[in-house]
Design an enzyme around this catalytic site. Sequence first.
Site, PDB file in Angstrom:
ATOM      1  N   THR A  71     -48.767 157.870 -16.314  1.00  0.00           N
ATOM      2  CA  THR A  71     -49.988 158.517 -15.964  1.00  0.00           C
ATOM      3  C   THR A  71     -49.715 159.846 -15.869  1.00  0.00           C
ATOM      4  O   THR A  71     -48.472 160.387 -14.951  1.00  0.00           O
ATOM      5  CB  THR A  71     -50.915 157.723 -15.123  1.00  0.00           C
ATOM      6  OG1 THR A  71     -52.144 158.592 -14.919  1.00  0.00           O
ATOM      7  CG2 THR A  71     -50.383 157.679 -13.458  1.00  0.00           C
ATOM      8  N   CYS A  72     -50.532 160.987 -15.676  1.00  0.00           N
ATOM      9  CA  CYS A  72     -50.478 162.354 -15.369  1.00  0.00           C
ATOM     10  C   CYS A  72     -51.877 162.911 -15.262  1.00  0.00           C
ATOM     11  O   CYS A  72     -52.567 162.290 -14.483  1.00  0.00           O
ATOM     12  CB  CYS A  72     -49.739 162.990 -16.484  1.00  0.00           C
ATOM     13  SG  CYS A  72     -50.458 163.111 -18.255  1.00  0.00           S
ATOM     14  N   TYR A  73     -52.221 164.099 -15.822  1.00  0.00           N
ATOM     15  CA  TYR A  73     -53.603 164.572 -15.483  1.00  0.00           C
ATOM     16  C   TYR A  73     -54.327 164.143 -16.815  1.00  0.00           C
ATOM     17  O   TYR A  73     -55.512 163.601 -16.609  1.00  0.00           O
ATOM     18  CB  TYR A  73     -53.570 166.096 -15.682  1.00  0.00           C
ATOM     19  CG  TYR A  73     -52.610 166.837 -14.559  1.00  0.00           C
ATOM     20  CD1 TYR A  73     -53.246 166.908 -13.394  1.00  0.00           C
ATOM     21  CD2 TYR A  73     -51.530 167.428 -14.962  1.00  0.00           C
ATOM     22  CE1 TYR A  73     -52.449 167.499 -12.327  1.00  0.00           C
ATOM     23  CE2 TYR A  73     -50.549 168.093 -13.851  1.00  0.00           C
ATOM     24  CZ  TYR A  73     -51.134 167.978 -12.732  1.00  0.00           C
ATOM     25  OH  TYR A  73     -50.263 168.638 -11.523  1.00  0.00           O
TER      26      TYR A  73
END
Length: 141
Positions: A96-98
């Site tokens: 996951t990230c932004y």
Amino acid sequence: MVDLIAKGNTQVVDTRNPPNFKGQHKEPSVSSVLALQDVKLSRDDIHIQQGHMPGAKNLPRLNIINMDTHCIKTKEELAQVFIAHGVNPFKPIVSTCYTGYTACSIALAAHLLGNDNACVYPGSWTEWGQRANDKMVIKGA
């Protein structure tokens, strides 16, 4: 994602910068503002909580890049990076990230190491940070 976290069989790997992961910087981050502009939103139009998902490990995406060559590190180096960040590169991973873009780099690195159980949470922190209740947002390390 809630079910995966509750079961505990899948590692959640967050590629955001440590201050964002720890909830020390306002979300959305400056770097994700460009993605918001694509959908005609500004940083002030959206409320995203600060912090990370329960049990998530922080492995910033640039750690898998050799800064001298600007290429992805060798398999041996990748395995060391994963382990140094508390992630087993051979067990199931959701990255996951932004917004889901940079999370792809960690999933790719895991695949290069032979992990066919690595995928990306496309909603990433932009979705989670808007929808999760306070118990599902961890602040600090």
